[in-house]
Design a protein around this motif. Structure first.
Motif, mmCIF file in Angstrom:
data_model
loop_
_atom_site.group_PDB
_atom_site.id
_atom_site.type_symbol
_atom_site.label_atom_id
_atom_site.label_comp_id
_atom_site.label_asym_id
_atom_site.label_seq_id
_atom_site.Cartn_x
_atom_site.Cartn_y
_atom_site.Cartn_z
ATOM 1 N N HIS A 260 -11.486 6.272 1.305
ATOM 2 C CA HIS A 260 -12.466 5.288 0.874
ATOM 3 C C HIS A 260 -11.892 4.451 -0.258
ATOM 4 C CE1 HIS A 260 -15.817 7.037 3.188
ATOM 5 N NE2 HIS A 260 -15.260 8.209 2.897
ATOM 6 N N ILE A 261 -12.228 3.154 -0.272
ATOM 7 C CA ILE A 261 -11.793 2.261 -1.336
ATOM 8 C C ILE A 261 -12.606 2.541 -2.592
ATOM 9 C CG2 ILE A 261 -11.693 -0.141 -2.094
ATOM 10 C CD1 ILE A 261 -11.060 -0.909 0.779
ATOM 11 N N MET B 169 -7.348 3.907 -2.866
ATOM 12 C CA MET B 169 -8.111 4.610 -1.846
ATOM 13 C C MET B 169 -8.001 6.101 -2.076
ATOM 14 S SD MET B 169 -7.287 2.332 1.560
ATOM 15 C CE MET B 169 -5.581 1.981 1.107
ATOM 16 N N GLU C 69 0.879 -1.164 0.000
ATOM 17 C CA GLU C 69 0.000 0.000 0.000
ATOM 18 C C GLU C 69 0.915 1.211 0.000
ATOM 19 O OE1 GLU C 69 -2.517 1.633 3.621
ATOM 20 O OE2 GLU C 69 -3.486 -0.134 2.740
ATOM 21 N N ASP D 12 -3.960 10.005 -3.736
ATOM 22 C CA ASP D 12 -4.507 8.645 -3.727
ATOM 23 C C ASP D 12 -3.504 7.691 -3.094
ATOM 24 O OD1 ASP D 12 -6.835 9.385 -4.941
ATOM 25 O OD2 ASP D 12 -6.387 8.469 -6.890
ATOM 26 N N THR E 129 -6.482 -2.213 -5.984
ATOM 27 C CA THR E 129 -7.495 -1.194 -5.739
ATOM 28 C C THR E 129 -6.783 0.104 -5.384
ATOM 29 O OG1 THR E 129 -9.562 -0.700 -4.544
ATOM 30 C CG2 THR E 129 -7.755 -1.640 -3.256
#
Length: 225
Positions: free
Chosen positions: A191-192, A181, A152, A206, A179
């Motif tokens: 938020h995802i 966020m 991440e 992001d 994904t």
């Protein structure tokens, strides 16, 4: 990762794991402990292994500790020594000091004396710490079998305001975006954004979650620093 220099003071299980992991990733590591046996045990795995009393600023200065990109203080058996070592590093104006706290009381004391980066026992993972030292933009790292990894990371500036199709993560770097966020405009929380599409645009601030071989992820991070 080559060219980065780190020192780890305190070679218990945690400190030794950090030192070895950093060294494995190509960093130049100085491992320090007052216990000669612990120093001997790690000397083949790091660039420098030194036996000295880290509570004395003169000892640390003699090793040019102030030239390190970061110093991890992982002394676990003596809190007084940990505090004195931390003070010594502060006096020497070490750029980045990361200190391990054994409990909430120690953490509060370290905060009071001005330590900005504190590792807590409940959330310390040696791989995460090493990854964050080598790549400050990395927020989380999970090692998987066969040298795969999920990380991440804050979106590198160079890929912001571009679509995934334009960036070409899979084609250019052989990695996949799982994904991302994004901070909400109303609640200011992350938020995802579900499963990304080729048309998905990466925005500034992001956080992206990527999967791939460690060597490919490293290459992506190095190129886009």
């Amino acid at each position: 990762m080559k060219g980065r220099k780190f020192a780890v003071i305190g070679l218990g299980r945690f400190g030794s794991a950090i030192a070895r992991k950093l060294s494995e990733r190509g960093a130049e590591v100085m491992a320090i402990d007052i216990n000669e046996e612990k120093v001997e045990d790690i000397k083949e795995d790091v660039a420098y292994a030194i036996t000295l009393d880290s509570t004395d600023p003169k000892n640390l200065e003699s090793q040019n500790i102030q030239e390190m990109d970061a110093v991890v203080v992982a002394i676990g058996t003596n809190f007084q020594d940990l505090i004195l070592t931390t003070f010594a590093l502060m006096e020497l104006d070490v750029e980045r000091i990361i200190v391990r706290a054994q409990d909430p009381i120690q953490k509060r004391i370290l905060e009071k004396i001005g330590v900005r980066e504190i590792l807590s026992l409940e959330d310390e993972v040696s791989n995460n710490v090493a990854e964050q030292l080598l790549n400050p933009s990395v927020l989380m790292s999970i090692r998987l079998p066969d040298d795969y990894e999920i990380i991440e990371v804050k979106a590198p500036r160079i890929i912001c305001n571009r679509t995934l199709a334009d960036i070409g993560l899979r084609e250019k770097y052989n990695i996949n975006l799982i994904t991302l966020m994004r901070r909400g405009a109303i609640d200011d929380k992350m938020h995802i954004i579900g499963v990304p599409e080729p048309s998905t645009k990466i925005l500034e601030n992001d956080i992206i979650v990527i999967f791939g071989k460690s060597k490919d992820i490293d290459r992506f991070l190095e190129i886009n620093e």
